[in-house]
Scaffold this active site. Structure first.
Site, PDB file in Angstrom:
ATOM      1  N   ASP A  45       0.915  -1.130  -0.030  1.00 17.67           N
ATOM      2  CA  ASP A  45       0.008   0.018  -0.079  1.00 17.67           C
ATOM      3  C   ASP A  45       0.890   1.137   0.023  1.00 17.67           C
ATOM      4  O   ASP A  45       0.496   2.319  -0.060  1.00 17.67           O
ATOM      5  CB  ASP A  45      -0.930   0.071   1.118  1.00 17.67           C
ATOM      6  CG  ASP A  45      -0.257  -0.071   2.535  1.00 17.67           C
ATOM      7  OD1 ASP A  45       0.979  -0.305   2.520  1.00 17.67           O
ATOM      8  OD2 ASP A  45      -1.009   0.170   3.418  1.00 17.67           O
ATOM      9  N   SER A  46       2.065   0.897   0.009  1.00 22.91           N
ATOM     10  CA  SER A  46       3.229   2.187  -0.331  1.00 22.91           C
ATOM     11  C   SER A  46       2.787   2.813  -1.658  1.00 22.91           C
ATOM     12  O   SER A  46       3.419   3.868  -1.717  1.00 22.91           O
ATOM     13  CB  SER A  46       4.583   1.594  -0.229  1.00 22.91           C
ATOM     14  OG  SER A  46       4.630   0.315  -0.976  1.00 22.91           O
ATOM     15  N   ASP A  84      -0.850  -6.082  -0.035  1.00 22.27           N
ATOM     16  CA  ASP A  84      -1.434  -5.582   1.120  1.00 22.27           C
ATOM     17  C   ASP A  84      -2.814  -5.167   1.407  1.00 22.27           C
ATOM     18  O   ASP A  84      -3.589  -4.983   0.605  1.00 22.27           O
ATOM     19  CB  ASP A  84      -0.780  -4.002   1.226  1.00 22.27           C
ATOM     20  CG  ASP A  84       0.470  -4.137   2.278  1.00 22.27           C
ATOM     21  OD1 ASP A  84       0.706  -4.832   2.982  1.00 22.27           O
ATOM     22  OD2 ASP A  84       1.447  -3.087   1.952  1.00 22.27           O
ATOM     23  N   LYS A 113      -1.303  -9.410   3.256  1.00 23.08           N
ATOM     24  CA  LYS A 113      -0.635  -8.822   4.293  1.00 23.08           C
ATOM     25  C   LYS A 113      -1.139  -7.838   5.046  1.00 23.08           C
ATOM     26  O   LYS A 113      -1.957  -6.997   4.631  1.00 23.08           O
ATOM     27  CB  LYS A 113       0.816  -8.168   3.715  1.00 23.08           C
ATOM     28  CG  LYS A 113       1.726  -7.488   5.051  1.00 23.08           C
ATOM     29  CD  LYS A 113       2.958  -7.218   4.478  1.00 23.08           C
ATOM     30  CE  LYS A 113       3.156  -5.901   3.692  1.00 23.08           C
ATOM     31  NZ  LYS A 113       2.724  -4.688   4.431  1.00 23.08           N
ATOM     32  N   GLU A 115      -1.174  -5.258   8.593  1.00 17.82           N
ATOM     33  CA  GLU A 115      -0.516  -4.547   9.729  1.00 17.82           C
ATOM     34  C   GLU A 115      -0.917  -5.047  11.100  1.00 17.82           C
ATOM     35  O   GLU A 115      -2.109  -4.555  11.324  1.00 17.82           O
ATOM     36  CB  GLU A 115      -0.291  -3.136   9.605  1.00 17.82           C
ATOM     37  CG  GLU A 115       0.598  -2.722   8.285  1.00 17.82           C
ATOM     38  CD  GLU A 115       0.666  -1.171   8.218  1.00 17.82           C
ATOM     39  OE1 GLU A 115       0.455  -0.280   9.336  1.00 17.82           O
ATOM     40  OE2 GLU A 115       1.220  -0.663   7.010  1.00 17.82           O
ATOM     41  N   GLU A 182       9.624  -4.452  10.244  1.00 17.27           N
ATOM     42  CA  GLU A 182      10.032  -3.278   9.610  1.00 17.27           C
ATOM     43  C   GLU A 182      10.415  -2.378  10.481  1.00 17.27           C
ATOM     44  O   GLU A 182       9.920  -2.144  11.671  1.00 17.27           O
ATOM     45  CB  GLU A 182       8.700  -2.569   8.759  1.00 17.27           C
ATOM     46  CG  GLU A 182       9.115  -0.960   8.371  1.00 17.27           C
ATOM     47  CD  GLU A 182       8.053  -0.507   7.344  1.00 17.27           C
ATOM     48  OE1 GLU A 182       7.095  -1.078   7.134  1.00 17.27           O
ATOM     49  OE2 GLU A 182       8.357   0.534   6.916  1.00 17.27           O
TER      50      GLU A 182
HETATM   51  O1  KIV Z   1       3.680  -1.187   1.447  1.00 20.09           O
HETATM   52  C1  KIV Z   1       4.693  -1.720   1.373  1.00 20.09           C
HETATM   53  O2  KIV Z   1       5.447  -1.336   0.587  1.00 20.09           O
HETATM   54  C2  KIV Z   1       5.270  -2.322   2.697  1.00 20.09           C
HETATM   55  C3  KIV Z   1       6.731  -2.574   2.557  1.00 20.09           C
HETATM   56  C4  KIV Z   1       7.370  -1.396   3.358  1.00 20.09           C
HETATM   57  C5  KIV Z   1       7.123  -3.622   3.537  1.00 20.09           C
HETATM   58  O3  KIV Z   1       4.400  -2.769   3.461  1.00 20.09           O
END
Ligand code: KIV
Length: 265
Positions: A45-46, A84, A113, A115, A182
């Site tokens: 989600d970056s 994510d 994924k 958090e 992280e």
């Molecule tokens: O969203 C992302 O790119 C991430 C990485 C920083 C692990 O979660």
């Protein structure tokens, strides 16, 4: 060229071999990474920050994650594609189940994924019970940036480190297949990797995690301003995107990246 699966990653961990992961958001970059030997492609989600130019990852929607996951899956053949779950898409276990299913059914993700914090054991257990591969992201959780007051190193003191080790174990016991760690001191990265059976992917977590991940735009030097200390521009020394991906994958597998200079200790 055999496909990378969860079982591949578990075998690599057991054999003490490292694996490489990068973020991607479209088919073109995913294809080049896949061909360069990147084992896990993370549709992070970056994308909210590096693709959409937002200040945080918080505005990213499920629809956007599904769209980018679909694009990445079209470009990759060998890598495991992990996607994510965006902010507030897993606020309850039932919502998490619906949205994880969307990432897999509509996007084609092989793994989702989240958090996580201690209270999310039931969510992970529920997803795992439906056969959904889960990655639990611990340490610095970018979706909580406003609560944290910035992107800060986590688990520095003894109590916080012990709490994170316990949370990591609880997630694996609940069915998490992979952990992402992280921005934590390298000693904590090492301790969590040794404590759990599941493969651990680090970003700013030292050299001893089973795998490493970097954000695409950071490792190509595209990110404007100050790059995170734990990242490295692989394009500068190689000259092409394809060579940069291959150099990164080789450096991780041969334990030349990350070095002590990339730790947040
Ligand atoms: O969203 C992302 O790119 C991430 C990485 C920083 C692990 O979660």
């Amino acid at each position: 060229m055999s496909k990378v699966t969860l079982s591949t990653l578990r075998k690599l961990k057991q054999a003490g071999e490292k694996f490489a992961s990068l973020t991607a958001y479209d088919a073109g970059f995913a294809r080049l990474m896949d061909q360069a030997g990147v084992d896990v492609i993370l549709v992070g989600d970056s994308l909210g920050m590096v693709v959409q130019g937002r200040e945080t990852t918080l505005p990213v929607t499920m629809g956007e994650m599904v769209y980018h996951t679909r694009c990445v899956c079209r470009g990759s053949e060998r890598a495991l594609v992990m996607s994510d779950m965006p902010f507030m898409s897993y606020a309850t276990p039932a919502q998490a189940l619906d949205n994880a299913a969307r990432l897999m059914k509509e996007g084609g993700a092989h793994c989702v994924k989240l958090e996580v914090h201690g209270g999310m054991v039931e969510t992970v257990r529920l997803l795992a019970s439906y056969g959904i591969p889960v990655c639990a992201h611990l340490g610095l959780l970018p979706q909580t940036v406003h609560k944290l007051g910035g992107y800060k190193v986590q688990g520095r003191d003894e109590a916080a480190a012990a709490e994170m080790i316990a949370a990591a174990q609880a997630m694996v016991d609940a069915g998490a297949d992979i952990l992402v760690l992280e921005c934590v001191p390298s000693a904590l990265g090492r301790a969590i990797t040794a404590a759990v059976e599941a493969p651990v992917i680090g970003i700013g977590a030292g050299a001893d995690t089973d795998g490493q991940v970097l954000v695409l735009h950071d490792m190509l030097g595209v990110t404007p301003g100050k790059r995170p200390k734990f990242s490295h521009d692989f394009l500068q020394a190689t000259g092409t995107v394809q060579a940069a991906f291959a150099a990164y994958a080789a450096a991780v597998k041969e334990r030349r990246f990350p070095t002590a200079a990339h730790t947040v200790d």
